[in-house]
Design a protein around this motif. Structure first.
Motif, short mmCIF file in Angstrom:
data_model
loop_
_atom_site.label_atom_id
_atom_site.label_comp_id
_atom_site.label_asym_id
_atom_site.label_seq_id
_atom_site.Cartn_x
_atom_site.Cartn_y
_atom_site.Cartn_z
N PRO A 291 7.75 -11.79 4.88
CA PRO A 291 7.98 -13.17 5.32
C PRO A 291 7.10 -13.59 6.50
CG PRO A 291 10.07 -12.04 5.01
CD PRO A 291 8.99 -11.02 4.83
N ASP A 292 6.69 -12.64 7.35
CA ASP A 292 5.86 -12.99 8.51
C ASP A 292 4.37 -13.06 8.19
OD1 ASP A 292 5.19 -10.34 8.20
OD2 ASP A 292 5.91 -9.69 10.16
N GLY A 293 4.00 -12.87 6.90
CA GLY A 293 2.61 -12.97 6.49
C GLY A 293 1.90 -11.63 6.37
N ASN A 294 2.46 -10.57 6.93
CA ASN A 294 1.87 -9.24 6.79
C ASN A 294 2.12 -8.71 5.38
OD1 ASN A 294 0.93 -9.09 9.44
ND2 ASN A 294 2.90 -8.36 10.18
N THR A 295 1.44 -7.63 5.04
CA THR A 295 1.63 -7.02 3.73
C THR A 295 1.89 -5.54 3.88
OG1 THR A 295 -0.74 -6.68 3.47
CG2 THR A 295 0.16 -8.68 2.50
N CYS B 47 2.01 18.39 -4.69
CA CYS B 47 1.96 17.74 -3.38
C CYS B 47 2.08 16.24 -3.59
CB CYS B 47 0.65 18.05 -2.66
SG CYS B 47 0.59 19.71 -2.00
N VAL B 48 2.97 15.63 -2.83
CA VAL B 48 3.15 14.19 -2.92
C VAL B 48 2.85 13.59 -1.55
CG1 VAL B 48 4.75 14.24 -4.85
CG2 VAL B 48 5.62 14.50 -2.56
N SER B 49 2.62 12.30 -1.50
CA SER B 49 2.12 11.70 -0.29
C SER B 49 2.78 10.37 0.04
CB SER B 49 0.61 11.46 -0.44
OG SER B 49 0.11 10.75 0.64
N TRP B 50 2.96 10.12 1.33
CA TRP B 50 3.44 8.83 1.82
C TRP B 50 2.29 7.81 1.80
CZ3 TRP B 50 8.22 7.07 3.04
CH2 TRP B 50 9.24 8.03 3.08
N ASP B 51 1.07 8.24 1.54
CA ASP B 51 -0.07 7.34 1.52
C ASP B 51 -0.34 6.73 0.15
OD1 ASP B 51 -0.66 7.65 4.24
OD2 ASP B 51 -1.67 9.55 3.84
N LYS B 52 0.54 6.97 -0.82
CA LYS B 52 0.37 6.36 -2.15
C LYS B 52 0.42 4.84 -2.01
CE LYS B 52 2.70 9.83 -4.96
NZ LYS B 52 3.88 10.03 -5.82
N PRO B 53 -0.55 4.15 -2.60
CA PRO B 53 -0.54 2.68 -2.51
C PRO B 53 0.35 2.06 -3.60
CG PRO B 53 -2.50 3.41 -3.65
CD PRO B 53 -1.76 4.66 -3.23
N PHE B 54 0.84 0.86 -3.31
CA PHE B 54 1.51 0.05 -4.33
C PHE B 54 0.43 -0.56 -5.21
CE2 PHE B 54 4.57 -0.40 -0.71
CZ PHE B 54 5.60 0.30 -1.29
N ASP C 296 3.51 2.31 4.90
CA ASP C 296 3.73 0.99 5.49
C ASP C 296 5.17 0.55 5.28
OD1 ASP C 296 1.03 0.97 6.07
OD2 ASP C 296 0.50 -0.36 4.40
N ALA C 297 5.68 0.75 4.07
CA ALA C 297 7.05 0.35 3.75
C ALA C 297 8.06 1.15 4.57
CB ALA C 297 7.32 0.53 2.26
#
Length: 125
Positions: A46-50, A32-39, A56-57
């Protein structure tokens, strides 16, 4: 036909990403793999968000204007992102692809002061 039902060809019908966009978990065989894996390190926008996770990506990329979305760098970043989230590929490749796409318009300048000469041993003048 409901989301969990399969059609005659064995594939699930309906939108596999659901109403919220990206499905948090996919099971491919035993893994099972997940889209919730963190970097390992968040990606600064560029707008200051991460961007903290693959989810998120993915959400960021889907909100890009079509002209940006069609750029080769973003296509590569999306490919690496999907490989990491759905097939267990390296999350670091997804991070690098997104970082390269974000900074594709920045000029790459060589700074000779950062390069150490290897022609002479240090301290021999």
């Amino acid at each position: 036909m409901a989301f969990n039902e399969t059609s005659g060809n064995g594939f699930r019908s309906g939108n596999e990403f659901g109403a919220g966009g990206l499905n948090p978990r996919h099971c491919r065989g035993e893994a099972c793999v997940s889209w919730d894996k963190p970097f390992r390190e968040p990606i600064e926008l560029p707008d200051g968000n991460t961007l903290v996770s693959l989810r998120d990506a993915g959400a960021y990329i889907t909100q890009l204007p079509q002209s940006e979305h069609d750029a080769e760098e973003w296509q590569t970043a999306m490919h690496c992102l999907i490989e990491a989230a759905d097939y267990g590929g390296p999350v670091s490749f997804a991070r690098l692809g997104i970082a390269q796409a974000l900074h594709r318009h920045q000029e790459k300048v060589f700074d000779p002061t950062r390069k150490r000469s290897r022609w002479r041993k240090p301290g021999l003048g």
